[in-house]
Motif scaffolding. Structure first.
Motif, PDB file in Angstrom:
ATOM      1  N   CYS A 178       0.866  -1.191   0.000  1.00 51.22           N
ATOM      2  CA  CYS A 178       0.000   0.000   0.000  1.00 51.22           C
ATOM      3  C   CYS A 178       0.893   1.227   0.000  1.00 51.22           C
ATOM      4  O   CYS A 178       2.120   1.118   0.076  1.00 51.22           O
ATOM      5  N   GLY A 180       1.418   3.303   2.239  1.00 52.43           N
ATOM      6  CA  GLY A 180       2.168   3.387   3.499  1.00 52.43           C
ATOM      7  C   GLY A 180       3.405   2.501   3.501  1.00 52.43           C
ATOM      8  O   GLY A 180       4.388   2.798   4.185  1.00 52.43           O
ATOM      9  N   CYS A 250       4.035  -2.433   8.090  1.00 53.82           N
ATOM     10  CA  CYS A 250       3.386  -1.188   7.645  1.00 53.82           C
ATOM     11  C   CYS A 250       2.304  -0.772   8.637  1.00 53.82           C
ATOM     12  O   CYS A 250       1.464  -1.588   9.038  1.00 53.82           O
ATOM     13  N   CYS A 253      -1.301  -1.231   6.529  1.00 52.83           N
ATOM     14  CA  CYS A 253      -1.886  -2.464   5.997  1.00 52.83           C
ATOM     15  C   CYS A 253      -1.490  -3.737   6.750  1.00 52.83           C
ATOM     16  O   CYS A 253      -2.063  -4.795   6.488  1.00 52.83           O
TER      17      CYS A 253
HETATM   18 ZN   LIG Z   1       1.136  -0.959   3.643  1.00 51.76          ZN
END
Ligand SMILES: [Zn+2]
Length: 260
Positions: A178, A180, A250, A253
């Motif tokens: 993702c 992030g 992360c 996610c």
């Molecule tokens: Zn992520």
């Protein structure tokens, strides 16, 4: 939430309007019907978003929701090609809807003239087949990414500055990275084109790539930039893509349902 693709009957006018893409075996009649039944949410109707919106609308994506809190400014017109000089001072989403509807009345253009957050942002993302992020700041990107992770909505992110552009796609399926994972949240450090400048055509180039990835994703054809970032240096016309690994730590996610 319903993401079932319904069949939309094609009229003779549709067959003519979309004939050049219906000719493509990857699209054909069934792909066109799928596009007409698709729903896309576009965050940011600026340099990237103008181009994304115009190509999705002219391609016959059935419903597009434009989200942008701003009004049209004279300094936007160099790259935000969906607007005309007469639109200065108008809400961007309203001016864009007027132009896009004139291009293709068949497409439903919805508008949200505000910054979305929290439950409302999640709801808007969950109702879409995919989200296109064409915003120009990290805080918006993080919020949109989080909503897409939480609702498992595919996300296409673009950015452009100076002569440089980036595009990436997060499918939000298992093993998908993702935003992030790519850029851990470090506050709003992003340079804006108001500070550093941008060539209008480079913004359009990135928008074209986002629209192309959107159509491929909606139709499930070709290779998309999933877990990859495409980096464009238009000044030297050098393009390369770099793999993005999902970060098991992360902050966005790692603990998401479906990402385990
Ligand atoms: Zn992520």
């Amino acid at each position: 939430m319903s993401r079932t693709v319904e069949k939309t009957e094609l009229s003779d006018q549709d067959l003519l309007r979309y004939s050049r893409q219906i000719m493509l075996p990857q699209i054909d009649l069934s792909g066109q019907q799928k596009l007409l039944a698709s729903r896309v949410v576009l965050f940011g109707v600026g340099g990237l978003g103008s181009t994304v919106a115009m190509y999705l609308v002219t391609s016959g994506v059935g419903r597009i929701t434009l989200v942008d809190p701003d009004r049209v400014d004279l300094s936007n017109l160099q790259r935000q090609v969906v607007f005309l000089s007469d639109d200065i001072g108008c809400e961007k989403v309203s001016a864009a809807r007027q132009r896009l509807t004139a291009m293709n009345q068949q497409v439903e253009v919805r508008t949200i003239n505000s910054v979305l957050s929290g439950a409302r942002l999640r709801q808007v993302a969950s109702e879409a087949d995919l989200v296109v992020d064409a915003t120009d700041n990290f805080s918006a990107r993080y919020a949109i990414n989080r909503a897409c992770v939480e609702t498992h909505t595919p996300l296409i992110v673009g950015a452009a500055i100076r002569f440089e552009g980036q595009v990436t796609v997060f499918t939000m399926k298992s093993q998908s990275a993702c935003y992030g994972c790519l850029y851990p949240d470090q506050g709003d450090l992003e340079e804006s084109c108001a500070q550093t400048g941008i060539l209008g055509s480079v913004a359009g180039l990135v928008g074209c790539l986002q629209a192309t990835e959107a159509i491929k994703l909606l139709l499930n054809h070709g290779k998309i930039l999933s877990n990859k970032i495409l980096l464009i240096d238009a000044l030297n016309m050098e393009w390369h893509s770099v793999r993005i690994n999902r970060d098991p730590k992360c902050a966005v996610c790692a603990n998401s349902k479906g990402h385990a």
